[in-house]
Design a protein around this motif. Structure first.
Motif, PDB file in Angstrom:
ATOM      1  N   ARG B 120      37.229  34.619  49.423  1.00  0.00           N
ATOM      2  CA  ARG B 120      36.767  34.651  48.037  1.00  0.00           C
ATOM      3  C   ARG B 120      37.090  35.993  47.396  1.00  0.00           C
ATOM      4  O   ARG B 120      36.821  37.038  47.971  1.00  0.00           O
ATOM      5  CB  ARG B 120      35.264  34.423  47.991  1.00  0.00           C
ATOM      6  CG  ARG B 120      34.819  33.129  48.630  1.00  0.00           C
ATOM      7  CD  ARG B 120      33.638  32.548  47.878  1.00  0.00           C
ATOM      8  NE  ARG B 120      32.938  31.518  48.654  1.00  0.00           N
ATOM      9  CZ  ARG B 120      33.357  30.276  48.793  1.00  0.00           C
ATOM     10  NH1 ARG B 120      34.491  29.887  48.230  1.00  0.00           N
ATOM     11  NH2 ARG B 120      32.663  29.404  49.492  1.00  0.00           N
ATOM     12  N   PHE B 121      37.672  35.939  46.198  1.00  0.00           N
ATOM     13  CA  PHE B 121      37.900  37.147  45.403  1.00  0.00           C
ATOM     14  C   PHE B 121      36.651  37.384  44.558  1.00  0.00           C
ATOM     15  O   PHE B 121      36.204  36.474  43.858  1.00  0.00           O
ATOM     16  CB  PHE B 121      39.111  36.969  44.472  1.00  0.00           C
ATOM     17  CG  PHE B 121      40.428  36.992  45.197  1.00  0.00           C
ATOM     18  CD1 PHE B 121      41.128  38.178  45.326  1.00  0.00           C
ATOM     19  CD2 PHE B 121      40.960  35.833  45.750  1.00  0.00           C
ATOM     20  CE1 PHE B 121      42.351  38.200  45.979  1.00  0.00           C
ATOM     21  CE2 PHE B 121      42.180  35.858  46.410  1.00  0.00           C
ATOM     22  CZ  PHE B 121      42.871  37.049  46.530  1.00  0.00           C
ATOM     23  N   ILE B 122      36.102  38.588  44.619  1.00  0.00           N
ATOM     24  CA  ILE B 122      34.881  38.849  43.860  1.00  0.00           C
ATOM     25  C   ILE B 122      35.075  40.047  42.928  1.00  0.00           C
ATOM     26  O   ILE B 122      35.923  40.908  43.163  1.00  0.00           O
ATOM     27  CB  ILE B 122      33.682  39.129  44.788  1.00  0.00           C
ATOM     28  CG1 ILE B 122      33.996  40.298  45.722  1.00  0.00           C
ATOM     29  CG2 ILE B 122      33.313  37.898  45.576  1.00  0.00           C
ATOM     30  CD1 ILE B 122      32.782  40.816  46.456  1.00  0.00           C
ATOM     31  N   ALA B 124      32.742  42.570  39.677  1.00  0.00           N
ATOM     32  CA  ALA B 124      31.556  42.783  38.847  1.00  0.00           C
ATOM     33  C   ALA B 124      31.997  43.106  37.422  1.00  0.00           C
ATOM     34  O   ALA B 124      31.190  43.467  36.589  1.00  0.00           O
ATOM     35  CB  ALA B 124      30.707  43.910  39.414  1.00  0.00           C
ATOM     36  N   ASP B 125      33.310  42.999  37.174  1.00  0.00           N
ATOM     37  CA  ASP B 125      33.875  43.356  35.871  1.00  0.00           C
ATOM     38  C   ASP B 125      34.044  42.085  35.039  1.00  0.00           C
ATOM     39  O   ASP B 125      34.810  41.196  35.412  1.00  0.00           O
ATOM     40  CB  ASP B 125      35.238  44.036  36.110  1.00  0.00           C
ATOM     41  CG  ASP B 125      35.889  44.468  34.810  1.00  0.00           C
ATOM     42  OD1 ASP B 125      35.396  44.054  33.735  1.00  0.00           O
ATOM     43  OD2 ASP B 125      36.882  45.199  34.881  1.00  0.00           O
ATOM     44  N   PRO B 126      33.310  41.984  33.911  1.00  0.00           N
ATOM     45  CA  PRO B 126      33.380  40.755  33.112  1.00  0.00           C
ATOM     46  C   PRO B 126      34.789  40.448  32.616  1.00  0.00           C
ATOM     47  O   PRO B 126      35.108  39.296  32.319  1.00  0.00           O
ATOM     48  CB  PRO B 126      32.450  41.041  31.921  1.00  0.00           C
ATOM     49  CG  PRO B 126      31.753  42.320  32.212  1.00  0.00           C
ATOM     50  CD  PRO B 126      32.432  42.998  33.334  1.00  0.00           C
ATOM     51  N   ALA B 127      35.658  41.491  32.519  1.00  0.00           N
ATOM     52  CA  ALA B 127      36.995  41.277  31.961  1.00  0.00           C
ATOM     53  C   ALA B 127      37.918  40.580  32.963  1.00  0.00           C
ATOM     54  O   ALA B 127      38.973  40.088  32.590  1.00  0.00           O
ATOM     55  CB  ALA B 127      37.592  42.618  31.534  1.00  0.00           C
ATOM     56  N   ILE B 128      37.550  40.552  34.242  1.00  0.00           N
ATOM     57  CA  ILE B 128      38.435  39.951  35.252  1.00  0.00           C
ATOM     58  C   ILE B 128      38.066  38.480  35.420  1.00  0.00           C
ATOM     59  O   ILE B 128      36.962  38.147  35.852  1.00  0.00           O
ATOM     60  CB  ILE B 128      38.314  40.695  36.592  1.00  0.00           C
ATOM     61  CG1 ILE B 128      38.772  42.148  36.426  1.00  0.00           C
ATOM     62  CG2 ILE B 128      39.122  39.999  37.669  1.00  0.00           C
ATOM     63  CD1 ILE B 128      38.618  42.976  37.680  1.00  0.00           C
ATOM     64  N   LYS B 129      39.032  37.621  35.032  1.00  0.00           N
ATOM     65  CA  LYS B 129      38.748  36.188  35.138  1.00  0.00           C
ATOM     66  C   LYS B 129      39.750  35.473  36.033  1.00  0.00           C
ATOM     67  O   LYS B 129      39.519  34.365  36.468  1.00  0.00           O
ATOM     68  CB  LYS B 129      38.778  35.567  33.729  1.00  0.00           C
ATOM     69  CG  LYS B 129      37.680  36.140  32.827  1.00  0.00           C
ATOM     70  CD  LYS B 129      37.392  35.241  31.650  1.00  0.00           C
ATOM     71  CE  LYS B 129      36.240  35.767  30.816  1.00  0.00           C
ATOM     72  NZ  LYS B 129      36.538  37.065  30.149  1.00  0.00           N
ATOM     73  N   SER B 130      40.903  36.107  36.282  1.00  0.00           N
ATOM     74  CA  SER B 130      41.897  35.464  37.141  1.00  0.00           C
ATOM     75  C   SER B 130      42.614  36.557  37.923  1.00  0.00           C
ATOM     76  O   SER B 130      42.449  37.746  37.637  1.00  0.00           O
ATOM     77  CB  SER B 130      42.913  34.701  36.290  1.00  0.00           C
ATOM     78  OG  SER B 130      43.682  35.645  35.571  1.00  0.00           O
ATOM     79  N   LEU B 131      43.435  36.134  38.889  1.00  0.00           N
ATOM     80  CA  LEU B 131      44.153  37.116  39.700  1.00  0.00           C
ATOM     81  C   LEU B 131      45.017  38.020  38.813  1.00  0.00           C
ATOM     82  O   LEU B 131      45.140  39.209  39.065  1.00  0.00           O
ATOM     83  CB  LEU B 131      45.025  36.402  40.733  1.00  0.00           C
ATOM     84  CG  LEU B 131      44.264  35.638  41.830  1.00  0.00           C
ATOM     85  CD1 LEU B 131      45.234  35.044  42.839  1.00  0.00           C
ATOM     86  CD2 LEU B 131      43.254  36.525  42.535  1.00  0.00           C
ATOM     87  N   ALA B 132      45.587  37.444  37.760  1.00  0.00           N
ATOM     88  CA  ALA B 132      46.494  38.224  36.907  1.00  0.00           C
ATOM     89  C   ALA B 132      45.768  39.394  36.249  1.00  0.00           C
ATOM     90  O   ALA B 132      46.374  40.429  35.970  1.00  0.00           O
ATOM     91  CB  ALA B 132      47.104  37.316  35.835  1.00  0.00           C
ATOM     92  N   VAL B 215      32.226  35.269  42.102  1.00  0.00           N
ATOM     93  CA  VAL B 215      33.499  34.847  42.669  1.00  0.00           C
ATOM     94  C   VAL B 215      34.384  34.378  41.539  1.00  0.00           C
ATOM     95  O   VAL B 215      33.936  33.597  40.695  1.00  0.00           O
ATOM     96  CB  VAL B 215      33.272  33.691  43.664  1.00  0.00           C
ATOM     97  CG1 VAL B 215      34.593  33.164  44.178  1.00  0.00           C
ATOM     98  CG2 VAL B 215      32.385  34.156  44.804  1.00  0.00           C
ATOM     99  N   PHE B 216      35.628  34.891  41.462  1.00  0.00           N
ATOM    100  CA  PHE B 216      36.499  34.404  40.384  1.00  0.00           C
ATOM    101  C   PHE B 216      37.728  33.685  40.898  1.00  0.00           C
ATOM    102  O   PHE B 216      38.514  33.172  40.113  1.00  0.00           O
ATOM    103  CB  PHE B 216      36.897  35.551  39.437  1.00  0.00           C
ATOM    104  CG  PHE B 216      37.777  36.600  40.061  1.00  0.00           C
ATOM    105  CD1 PHE B 216      37.223  37.616  40.817  1.00  0.00           C
ATOM    106  CD2 PHE B 216      39.158  36.547  39.908  1.00  0.00           C
ATOM    107  CE1 PHE B 216      38.032  38.583  41.394  1.00  0.00           C
ATOM    108  CE2 PHE B 216      39.960  37.505  40.476  1.00  0.00           C
ATOM    109  CZ  PHE B 216      39.407  38.528  41.230  1.00  0.00           C
ATOM    110  N   ASN B 217      37.870  33.637  42.226  1.00  0.00           N
ATOM    111  CA  ASN B 217      38.999  32.890  42.775  1.00  0.00           C
ATOM    112  C   ASN B 217      38.733  32.616  44.256  1.00  0.00           C
ATOM    113  O   ASN B 217      38.140  33.447  44.935  1.00  0.00           O
ATOM    114  CB  ASN B 217      40.288  33.685  42.617  1.00  0.00           C
ATOM    115  CG  ASN B 217      41.526  32.853  42.893  1.00  0.00           C
ATOM    116  OD1 ASN B 217      41.683  32.331  43.989  1.00  0.00           O
ATOM    117  ND2 ASN B 217      42.392  32.713  41.909  1.00  0.00           N
ATOM    118  N   THR B 218      39.144  31.461  44.726  1.00  0.00           N
ATOM    119  CA  THR B 218      39.036  31.146  46.149  1.00  0.00           C
ATOM    120  C   THR B 218      40.394  30.703  46.643  1.00  0.00           C
ATOM    121  O   THR B 218      41.085  29.951  45.954  1.00  0.00           O
ATOM    122  CB  THR B 218      37.986  30.044  46.390  1.00  0.00           C
ATOM    123  OG1 THR B 218      36.723  30.491  45.907  1.00  0.00           O
ATOM    124  CG2 THR B 218      37.850  29.724  47.868  1.00  0.00           C
TER     125      THR B 218
END
Lengths: 535, 289
Positions: B120-122, B124-132, B215-218
Motif C-alpha cells: 500500500r502506498f500511503i 498524509a499530503d492532501p495534494a497526493i492522489k495518484s502515483l504521478a 492509502v492512495f494506491n495499492t
C-alpha cells in the motif's frame, strides 16, 4: 590623560569580510547537506521528537527488561575488553615493525638490508588501511559472515583499533629517547634486546595509558556497533528504537551513561596511578600485581561471557566463508552510474561533516564561556554536566533521535554530529580558555573596555589557534562518522553502502568503501595543511 | 541479454556440477537451525516462533532452535553460509538466496495469503492522489531488501513511469514497515509504501491516525513470503518439515494459536517457479546484478 573611547572597531572590517566569505562558502554546502532550520522548529516535528523524548519517562524497569539490559551491559563490556585485547595483539607487532627507532641502518654503518625500510613502509600501509575503514563498516561486513552477535563486533574492533593502536604505539616508540636502544644496537645487541631494555622502559607508561584510553573508546564503539546487529547494548537499543519504546531507550541510555562514567573514572584512576611518584615504587609493584591479576580475571570472564569461539572465528570453515564473501568484493565496480552515485554521496558526506563540525564549533564557543567559569560556579557546573552528556552519547545514537526530529536525510546526520562534537569541543575550548594567560584581557579590562570586548580582543586571539586546531582534528573524526551515518538513514555514502550490501552488489560496495577511505585521507590531508598554515 | 544467457549457462554448469557431486552423503543433522527476516521486531519474531518451533521439534524428531538476525541480507548470507538450515524469507530475499546458493535453496511452503500479497502506498499530503503526484516529493521505502516495502513498489512505480532516484526529491529507507508509517505520519516523508498486512494490523490496533494518513494506491497482487531450506539438507528431513506445515489445521485447537501467530489460515506447497515474476521484476528494477 584618559584614553578616549574609539567607537570604531579596528578589526571589524577584516572580521566582517571573513564572516561574509564563510557564509558565501557555507551556502552551497548547507544546500548539499539539506540544512533546513525550519524543520527543526516545525511544530509537527517538535511534537514527534518531543513526544518520543517525553515517553522516556518513566524509565522501563520491569524485571524481564532489566534482565535483558544487564546481559547487554555485560556483553558490551566483554566486547570492548576482548576487542581491545585482540587489537593489542595486532598492534604490537605492527608498531614494532613500523617504528624507525629500531632501525639499525639509522644508527650507522649497518648490514645492507634494502628490504627492511620496504617492510616498514608495507607495515605502515597496512596500519593505515586497518584504521582507515571505520569499525562500523567492518562490523557490518562481519555480521554478514559470522551472523548476529558479539563475534562480529570483537573482530571489527580488533582490526580498526589494532590499526589505531599500532600507529600511536609506533609514534610513542619514535618519540621516546632512542639513546639506550641505539646504544644496545650499536653494541651489537639484538633488536629484541634493544626493544625490551632500550625503548620499552621509557615508553611503557604512555603505552599503557593510551591502551586504557582506547578501551574506554572501545566501550562507546561497542554500543554503536550493536546498532548494525553486532550484539550488546546497541542491538537492544536498535530494537527498542524500532519499536518506538521511549522508556526502554531511556533506560538503556542511562545504563550506558553510567557505564561510560564508570569507565572514565576507572581509566583516570589507573592513569593517575601510573604517574605516581617513584618513592611509592614498592607499593606500586604490589598493587600492580593485584591489578594485573584482577585484569586477567576480568578478561577471562569477559571471554567466557561472549562465548567467543576463536576456533570458529579462525577455523578452516570461517576462513573459507570470509574468503568467499570478501572475494566477491573484488574487483571494485567502476561503471559510470555508480561513480556518479559515489560522487554525490561523497559530496553529501563531506557537506554533512562540515556542517556538523561548524555547528558544533559555534555551539561549543558559546558554551565554553560558562564552562570555563566565566559566568559563575553554578552555571559552570551545569554547562559542564550538559557538555559531558552531549559527549557521552555517541553520534550514531544521536542520529537515531535527530532523524525523528528533522526526518531522514543528511541534515539529521549533521545535527547528530554537531551534538556529540559540541560536547567534545566545548570541554576542550573551556580548558583552553582556562589555561590561557589572563594578562591581555586583564589589561583591556583595567583600561576600561567592556567585558565583551575585552574577551573578543584580549582572550579570543590567544585561544583561537588552539580552538581552530581542535576543530580541525574533530573534522577528521567527523568525516569518518559522517560516512557511516547513512546506516541509520542519514544519507551520504553510508546509505549507499548499506543499499549495495543489501542487494549483494559487493563490487559496488567495495568501490564505496574505497571512496570512504579516500575521502577520509583527503580530509586528513586538508586538515593537516590548514593546521600547518595557521600554526 | 547477454548477461541473461551467461547466467543461465552458469546455472546449468552449477547444476551439472551438483549432479556429479550428488552421491548423497548427508551428514546426520543433530539440530534444525531456523531464522527469519526481521520484518518485525526481533522479540516479536521470537515470540511468534516459540509454538511453531515446539511443533516442528515434535514432528521432525530433532531439536529446533531460532537464530535471531536483525538484517534481511544477514539471513540470506546465513543460509548461503549454512549457518542456518531453514528461513522465513520474503519473495525478493528468496530470489537472492536462490542466486547466492546457485539455485539450490528449496522453497517448501507458504501461507495461502502469500499467494496474493499487495503493498500500500500511503501519504498524509492532501495534494497526493495518484502515483504521478509523487514527482518531486520525499518518499520512504522500508528495507532495501524488502519485497513489499521496496522491490515490488519500485517495480510498479517504474511501470507508472517514475524512476525514484530521478523523480523523487529524496529517496529514504526507513528500515521497517512500521517505521515507514511513523515517518509519513509525522510528515517527514511526503509518502511511503509498506506491506498491506502490516498496514492492516496497525490500523486494527489503532496505531495509525487514519484521519491523517491514508492509502492512495495499492499494487497488483504478487507472490511473497515462504519457508525455504538450504539445498543440501537431507531430503527426508525437508519432506518431514513440509508435511508438518501442510498438516496444520486451524480447526484443530492445538494448532490454532500457532497459526494465529503466523497469521496463516492454511499452508500450501510452493515452488521456485512461483517467484519467477519477482525475479523478473527485480531484474527490471535493476536490483539484481
Amino acid at each position: 590623560m584618559l584614553l578616549s573611547r574609539d567607537s570604531r572597531d579596528p578589526a571589524a572590517a577584516g572580521r566582517l569580510i571573513g564572516c561574509m566569505l564563510v557564509l558565501a562558502l557555507a551556502w552551497p554546502i548547507g544546500k548539499v547537506a539539506q540544512v533546513d532550520p525550519a524543520a527543526l522548529l516545525d511544530p509537527a516535528n517538535l511534537k514527534v521528537a518531543g513526544g518520543f523524548v517525553a515517553s522516556f519517562w518513566p524509565l522501563a524497569h520491569d524485571t524481564f527488561f532489566l534482565g535483558l539490559l544487564r546481559d547487554a551491559v555485560l556483553q558490551t563490556l566483554a566486547i570492548a575488553t576482548v576487542g581491545t585485547l585482540l587489537a593489542l595483539l595486532i598492534a604490537i607487532p605492527l608498531a614494532v615493525g613500523s617504528t624507525a627507532a629500531l632501525s639499525v641502518s639509522a644508527i650507522g654503518p649497518a648490514p645492507r638490508a634494502i628490504w627492511r625500510p620496504a617492510v616498514r613502509q608495507a607495515v605502515k600501509a597496512l596500519t593505515l588501511f586497518l584504521r582507515g575503514i571505520p569499525e562500523l563498516v567492518w562490523a557490518l561486513l562481519f555480521v554478514r559472515v559470522f551472523g548476529l552477535g558479539p563475534s562480529a563486533a570483537v573482530l571489527a574492533l580488533a582490526l580498526t583499533y589494532g590499526g589505531m593502536l599500532a600507529k600511536v604505539f609506533a609514534e610513542i616508540l619514535d618519540s621516546v629517547d632512542r639513546g639506550p636502544a641505539r646504544a644496545i644496537l650499536a653494541a651489537g645487541g639484538s633488536r629484541t634486546a634493544a626493544l625490551v631494555y632500550g625503548l620499552l622502559p621509557n615508553a611503557v607508561p604512555e603505552l599503557v595509558s593510551y591502551s586504557i584510553y582506547r578501551w574506554e573508546c572501545a566501550l562507546r564503539a561497542a554500543v554503536v556497533m550493536g546498532l548494525v546487529g553486532a550484539g550488546g547494548m546497541g542491538q537492544l537499543m536498535d530494537q527498542s528504537m524500532k519499536a518506538f519504546n521511549g522508556g526502554e531507550v531511556a533506560s538503556i541510555l542511562t545504563a550506558f551513561l553510567l557505564l561510560v562514567l564508570a569507565a572514565d573514572a576507572l581509566s583516570n584512576l589507573l592513569r593517575r596511578w601510573m604517574d605516581a611518584p617513584p618513592d611509592a615504587l614498592h607499593k606500586r609493584i604490589v598493587s600492580g600485581w593485584v591489578l594485573a591479576l584482577a585484569g586477567a580475571l576480568v578478561c577471562v570472564s569477559a571471554w567466557r561471557m561472549i562465548g567467543l569461539d576463536l576456533g570458529a572465528l579462525f577455523g578452516a570453515h570461517a576462513g573459507s566463508d570470509i574468503a568467499r564473501f570478501l572475494g566477491e568484493f573484488l574487483p571494485p565496480a567502476h561503471d559510470l552510474p555508480l561513480l556518479g552515485k559515489i560522487a554525490s554521496g561523497s559530496l553529501e558526506t563531506l557537506a554533512t561533516s562540515l556542517v556538523g563540525t561548524v555547528l558544533a564549533a559555534c555551539l561549543a564557543a558559546v558554551l565554553a564561556l560558562p564552562a570555563a567559569g566565566r559566568c559563575g560556579a553554578v552555571l559552570k557546573a551545569i554547562t559542564r554536566f550538559a557538555l559531558n552528556l552531549l559527549r557521552a552519547v555517541p553520534e550514531l545514537v544521536w542520529a537515531t533521535i535527530t532523524v525523528l526530529a528533522v526526518g531522514l536525510g543528511p541534515f539529521a546526520g549533521a545535527l547528530a554530529l554537531a551534538l556529540h562534537t559540541c560536547g567534545v569541543l566545548g570541554r576542550l575550548y573551556a580548558e583552553a580558555l582556562e589555561n590561557a594567560p589572563p594578562a591581555g584581557e586583564a589589561a583591556l579590562r583595567t583600561s576600561g573596555a567592556p567585558r565583551s570586548l575585552a574577551f573578543l580582543y584580549g582572550a579570543l586571539p590567544q585561544v583561537a589557534p588552539q580552538w581552530l586546531a581542535y576543530t580541525l582534528y574533530r573534522w577528521e573524526i567527523n568525516i569518518r562518522m559522517a560516512a557511516v551515518m547513512g546506516f541509520v538513514g542519514a544519507g551520504g555514502l553510508g546509505q549507499a553502502l548499506y543499499y549495495e550490501l543489501s542487494l549483494f552488489r559487493l563490487g559496488n560496495a567495495c568501490a564505496i568503501i574505497l571512496a570512504m577511505l579516500l575521502l577520509a585521507l583527503l580530509v586528513d590531508h586538508a586538515s593537516a595543511m590548514l593546521r600547518w598554515r595557521l600554526g | 541479454m547477454l548477461n541473461h544467457f551467461r547466467r543461465h549457462a552458469l546455472r546449468g554448469l552449477a547444476a551439472l556440477a551438483l549432479a556429479a557431486l550428488a552421491t548423497p552423503s548427508f551428514a546426520q543433522m543433530k539440530e534444525l537451525k531456523v531464522s527469519a527476516i526481521p520484518d518485525e521486531s526481533p522479540t516479536e519474531l521470537q515470540r511468534k516462533f516459540a509454538p511453531l518451533g515446539k511443533y516442528l521439534e515434535k514432528e521432525i524428531g530433532m531439536p529446533v532452535s531460532f537464530v535471531p538476525v536483525t538484517d534481511y541480507a544477514g539471513v540470506v548470507e546465513a543460509l548461503a553460509a549454512k549457518r542456518i538450515d531453514m528461513a522465513w524469507l520474503g519473495g525478493f530475499t528468496y530470489v537472492q538466496a536462490k542466486l547466492r546458493t546457485a539455485g539450490t535453496a528449496i522453497p517448501l511452503v507458504q501461507r495461502v495469503e502469500d499467494e496474493k500479497f499487495t503493498s500500500r502506498f500511503i501519504t498524509a499530503d492532501p495534494a497526493i492522489k495518484s502515483l504521478a503526484d509523487l514527482k518531486g516529493k520525499t518518499f520512504a521505502f522500508g528495507s532495501p531488501s524488502s519485497t513489499s516495502g521496496h522491490l515490488m513498489p519500485r517495480y510498479y512505480l517504474l511501470q507508472a513511469g517514475l524512476t525514484p532516484e530521478k523523480d523523487f526529491k529524496t529517496v529514504a529507507f526507513s528500515g521497517a514497515h512500521d517505521a515507514t508509517v511513523a515517518f509519513v505520519q509525522s510528515g517527514r516523508a511526503d509518502a511511503g509504501v509498506l506491506n498491506a498486512s502490516v498496514w492492516d494490523k496497525l490500523v486494527e490496533a489503532g496505531k495509525v491516525d487514519t484521519a491523517k494518513v491514508r492509502v492512495f494506491n495499492t499494487t497488483p497482487p504478487y507472490f511473497d513470503y515462504n519457508w525455504t531450506v538450504r539445498g543440501d539438507i537431507d531430503p527426508a528431513v525437508a519432506k518431514k518439515i513440509r508435511d508438518a506445515f501442510l498438516k496444520l489445521d486451524p480447526a484443530n485447537p492445538e494448532h490454532k494459536e500457532l497459526m494465529a501467530l503466523q497469521r496463516a489460515t492454511r499452508f500450501v506447497p510452493t515452488k521456485p517457479e512461483n517467484y519467477q515474476s519477482i525475479e523478473q521484476a527485480a531484474q527490471a528494477a535493476g536490483l539484481l546484478r
